[in-house]
Design a protein around this motif. Sequence first.
Motif, short mmCIF file in Angstrom:
data_model
loop_
_atom_site.label_atom_id
_atom_site.label_comp_id
_atom_site.label_asym_id
_atom_site.label_seq_id
_atom_site.Cartn_x
_atom_site.Cartn_y
_atom_site.Cartn_z
N GLY A 87 18.63 -42.09 -30.66
CA GLY A 87 19.96 -42.45 -30.88
C GLY A 87 21.18 -41.59 -30.50
O GLY A 87 20.50 -39.86 -30.29
N SER A 88 22.12 -41.88 -29.73
CA SER A 88 23.24 -41.41 -29.02
C SER A 88 22.70 -40.20 -27.79
O SER A 88 23.07 -39.90 -26.87
CB SER A 88 23.18 -39.70 -30.09
OG SER A 88 24.57 -38.43 -29.83
N THR A 90 20.96 -41.59 -25.57
CA THR A 90 20.61 -42.61 -24.35
C THR A 90 19.02 -41.86 -23.16
O THR A 90 20.45 -41.88 -22.50
CB THR A 90 21.37 -42.34 -23.49
OG1 THR A 90 22.98 -42.65 -24.67
CG2 THR A 90 21.96 -44.09 -23.26
N GLY A 200 27.44 -46.80 -33.42
CA GLY A 200 26.97 -47.77 -32.22
C GLY A 200 28.46 -49.06 -32.49
O GLY A 200 28.73 -50.00 -32.47
N ASN A 226 28.72 -43.05 -24.80
CA ASN A 226 28.27 -44.23 -24.78
C ASN A 226 28.87 -44.90 -23.62
O ASN A 226 28.39 -46.16 -23.95
CB ASN A 226 28.67 -44.14 -26.34
CG ASN A 226 28.73 -43.42 -27.10
OD1 ASN A 226 27.41 -42.90 -26.79
ND2 ASN A 226 28.78 -43.14 -28.64
N ALA A 338 19.92 -53.08 -28.66
CA ALA A 338 20.13 -52.85 -29.95
C ALA A 338 20.51 -53.32 -31.62
O ALA A 338 20.24 -53.11 -32.53
CB ALA A 338 21.35 -51.60 -29.71
N THR A 357 26.96 -54.62 -33.91
CA THR A 357 26.57 -53.28 -33.35
C THR A 357 26.53 -53.20 -31.77
O THR A 357 26.70 -54.43 -31.08
CB THR A 357 24.48 -53.28 -33.65
OG1 THR A 357 24.73 -52.84 -34.82
CG2 THR A 357 23.88 -52.38 -32.94
N HIS A 359 25.48 -50.56 -28.74
CA HIS A 359 24.33 -49.87 -27.61
C HIS A 359 23.04 -49.27 -28.54
O HIS A 359 21.90 -48.72 -28.25
CB HIS A 359 24.84 -48.27 -26.64
CG HIS A 359 25.23 -47.32 -27.49
ND1 HIS A 359 26.45 -47.73 -28.18
CD2 HIS A 359 25.04 -46.57 -27.86
CE1 HIS A 359 27.27 -46.53 -27.95
NE2 HIS A 359 25.77 -45.89 -28.25
N GLU A 360 23.28 -48.87 -30.04
CA GLU A 360 23.07 -48.34 -31.28
C GLU A 360 22.93 -49.05 -32.62
O GLU A 360 24.21 -49.13 -32.37
CB GLU A 360 22.65 -46.78 -31.08
CG GLU A 360 23.99 -46.17 -31.41
CD GLU A 360 24.48 -44.50 -30.89
OE1 GLU A 360 22.98 -44.25 -30.56
OE2 GLU A 360 25.53 -44.10 -30.51
N TYR A 390 13.23 -41.00 -34.02
CA TYR A 390 14.37 -41.59 -33.28
C TYR A 390 15.54 -40.46 -33.99
O TYR A 390 14.23 -39.32 -33.99
CB TYR A 390 14.89 -42.70 -34.53
CG TYR A 390 14.50 -42.83 -35.48
CD1 TYR A 390 14.96 -41.56 -36.73
CD2 TYR A 390 13.27 -43.22 -36.58
CE1 TYR A 390 14.85 -41.51 -37.61
CE2 TYR A 390 13.09 -43.21 -37.73
CZ TYR A 390 13.61 -42.23 -38.05
OH TYR A 390 12.69 -41.93 -39.33
N GLU A 405 17.91 -46.03 -30.66
CA GLU A 405 18.80 -46.48 -29.31
C GLU A 405 17.58 -47.08 -28.58
O GLU A 405 17.61 -46.04 -27.82
CB GLU A 405 19.69 -45.43 -28.51
CG GLU A 405 20.93 -45.97 -27.16
CD GLU A 405 21.60 -44.67 -27.31
OE1 GLU A 405 21.54 -44.01 -27.71
OE2 GLU A 405 22.27 -45.68 -25.43
N THR A 407 18.06 -48.24 -25.72
CA THR A 407 18.93 -48.87 -24.50
C THR A 407 18.19 -50.03 -23.51
O THR A 407 17.68 -50.98 -24.02
CB THR A 407 18.43 -47.65 -22.83
OG1 THR A 407 16.66 -47.75 -22.72
CG2 THR A 407 18.00 -46.55 -23.98
#
Length: 465
Positions: A87-88, A90, A200, A226, A338, A357, A359-360, A390, A405, A407
């Motif tokens: 996550g974060s 990407t 997210g 993001n 996500a 939520t 994208h994550e 993760y 995340e 994606t």
Amino acid sequence: MKHMTRKATRHVNQNEGLIFEKSSAGKGAWKLPPLDVPEVDTKKLLGSSERKDLGNMPEVSEIEIIRHFTRLSTWNYAIDLGMYPLGSCTMKYNPRVNEHVARVEGLADGHPYQPEKVSQGALRILQTLSECLIDITGMDAITLQPAAGAHGEMTGLLMVRAYHQSKGNARKKILIPDALESQMNEDVAALMLTNPNTLGVFEQQIHKIADILHAKGGLLYMDGANMNALVGKVRPGDFGVDVMHLNLHKTFSTPHGGGGPGSGPVAIKKSLEPFLPTPVVIAKPDGTLGFEYNRPKSVGRVRAFYGNFGMFVRALAYIMANGPDGLRQTTEDAVLNANYMRKGLEATYDLPYSTPTMHEVVFSDKLQAKKGVRTMDIAKRLIDYGFHPYTTAFPLIVPGAMMIEPTESESKEEMDLFIEAMTSIAEEVQEDPQLVLDAPHSTRVSRLDETAAARKPVLRWKPGN
Ligand SMILES: Cc1ncc(COP(=O)(O)O)c(C=O)c1O
């Protein structure tokens, strides 16, 4: 192992020593043909710069070099092998078409000192990418120079400072989202917020926040790292943002891993345009493109030459290959994935924030901590299941955070394997926590002392080490 799932298999992971250990005197990976030109007196040519003693270099054959590095590469995890649920960060797939275009001879061999008149194609790429990013963000102008998101943030703030100074105002305060109304006054230069944030979650009050700032002469800086949750859906320029950076190495699929070159363009509203870093790409009166250096209010250069050009080529290839509909679909798929992860894991792991939520998604290790197993242990155990871990322990507002995340790159099948692995690990935590605490078991080295590795790195091989 009892709980292993469909994803994990035994992988041949060959032992491999250091290349120095394979060395023996006289071996080599090359052979030159006999000299057919007069020999040069190198002593005369190089003087004291000549170096005959190259120190302790490994002497190995070609196949030994190839096998050494190929074997080492099998110890690595890569996006081409499976999902990076970080996550974060990407870590999305970087399409091959990007690489193909970036290797086109005229682009790959271009030199920054090459005259403008033979750089028209490269300048067109800078200009077209700028136009695309301006369109996507709803802003008025952009600089492509910054080499990372963090560098973009600094560049954005330099422009904010120059803007206030040009009004004879030396505002110095930068706010972060908490307690905006009580802190907002004429000393505040800007507020910086990430939208959607690192949980997210989309900041629904963004318009109101912009109004509060603007009413007292402040600016709104949006961390747009993001943007993969927003592209093709909403434009920051339309909801009051004055300055923002993008992470091309996240949202626009340019390479990210291995500390590769990043790119953090900063998009701005018209009021900040005079302060853009130099040089700026312009159309000249004769219709050709060129760089403008003479901009008296500019914050100056923030990067050698024009930024990471290879990344611009890749990002533009990605934007053009997708087109507006493709980019919108990408955003929808990233958000859908996500949410799929969230649904698949929320019965097993604690979900500290139940807000929608984007994208994550961030879980916590609250339930597993009762057995003494923390986020880092679960992350390490994921390696045994064939996944990259993760993001652990971030964002800091969630104790024991597990930030995921997937994606848009991931298929339902790969995500199902991940959910299966995480569910299986949660069962292991209940039945045999020590198994998880000692993980990873399948790697060449098990749990490393990460603090010692960061603080006391051994970067040089020395004989006898
Ligand atoms: C929300 C957010 N902002 C800024 C950054 C900084 O970007 P960079 O690592 O390119 O400096 C990141 C990095 O992942 C991020 O996730």
